[in-house]
Write an enzyme that holds these catalytic residues in place. Structure first.
Site, mmCIF file in Angstrom:
data_model
loop_
_atom_site.group_PDB
_atom_site.id
_atom_site.type_symbol
_atom_site.label_atom_id
_atom_site.label_comp_id
_atom_site.label_asym_id
_atom_site.label_seq_id
_atom_site.Cartn_x
_atom_site.Cartn_y
_atom_site.Cartn_z
ATOM 1 N N ASP A 257 -4.623 2.017 11.114
ATOM 2 C CA ASP A 257 -5.954 2.014 11.720
ATOM 3 C C ASP A 257 -5.864 1.432 13.124
ATOM 4 O O ASP A 257 -5.571 2.146 14.052
ATOM 5 C CB ASP A 257 -7.029 1.389 10.815
ATOM 6 C CG ASP A 257 -6.634 0.068 10.181
ATOM 7 O OD1 ASP A 257 -5.949 -0.738 10.823
ATOM 8 O OD2 ASP A 257 -7.042 -0.144 9.038
ATOM 9 N N GLY B 288 0.750 -1.238 0.000
ATOM 10 C CA GLY B 288 0.000 0.000 0.000
ATOM 11 C C GLY B 288 0.782 1.291 0.000
ATOM 12 O O GLY B 288 0.356 2.282 -0.578
#
Length: 179
Positions: A107, A48
């Site tokens: 997160d 990512g």
């Protein structure tokens, strides 16, 4: 920007490319200020963070090295709760080095906590974290994130390196899922 379909899900426009790149250039300035004389080793979290890292490195003109690590924790839109190391880094590369981890999104923070333990066990001199996106409401740990591009809510997002089942990474903007 309009609603798009990635695989079997719809996503709505969320963050335009210009805003993303402005935040990345701000982070680059902060890293240059803090790391200019420290010969840092940048560890880019694959897959990512590759777009974030590419844009960031265009703005860094300091002596540094780059390496890649890869963990997998997501299947679909949900975390498996267990990071699986797919590509690690050798202890001799980390020992007594100033490390800057480059991540696309933090997160819950679980994967990063595992990487931090690993780097500390391998003798890192110092560790800083740079993330393009941070979900403060989902974060469950107390380690410091040194460079944050943007705080966002708990929406599932794709684009600019972030994926849904490996699709959508190539989008220039960031989109959030339409539920």
């Amino acid at each position: 920007m309009s609603i798009i379909k990635v695989s079997d899900k719809e996503f709505a426009p969320f963050i335009p490319q210009e805003k993303i790149e402005n935040e990345i250039h701000r982070i680059a300035s902060e890293i240059k200020r803090d790391m200019a004389d420290k010969d840092p080793l940048f560890l880019v979290m694959l897959n990512g963070a590759f777009m974030f890292a590419a844009e960031l490195f265009k703005s860094l003109d300091i002596a540094c090295e780059m390496a890649f690590v890869k963990y997998k924790t997501y299947v679909g839109t949900h975390s498996t709760g267990k990071p699986n190391e797919l590509l690690g880094i050798e202890p001799e590369k980390v020992n007594d080095r100033n490390i800057v981890i480059i991540e696309d999104i933090v997160d819950s923070g679980f994967t990063m906590s595992e990487l931090l333990k690993d780097l500390n066990n391998k003798g890192a001199k110092s560790i800083k974290i740079a993330t393009m996106m941070f979900k403060p409401n989902a974060f469950k740990y107390n380690y410091k994130i040194d460079y944050i591009g943007m705080n966002i809510g708990n929406d599932f997002i794709v684009g600019y390196g972030l994926d849904y089942n490996e699709y959508g990474r190539n989008l220039k903007e960031i989109y959030k899922i339409v539920e």
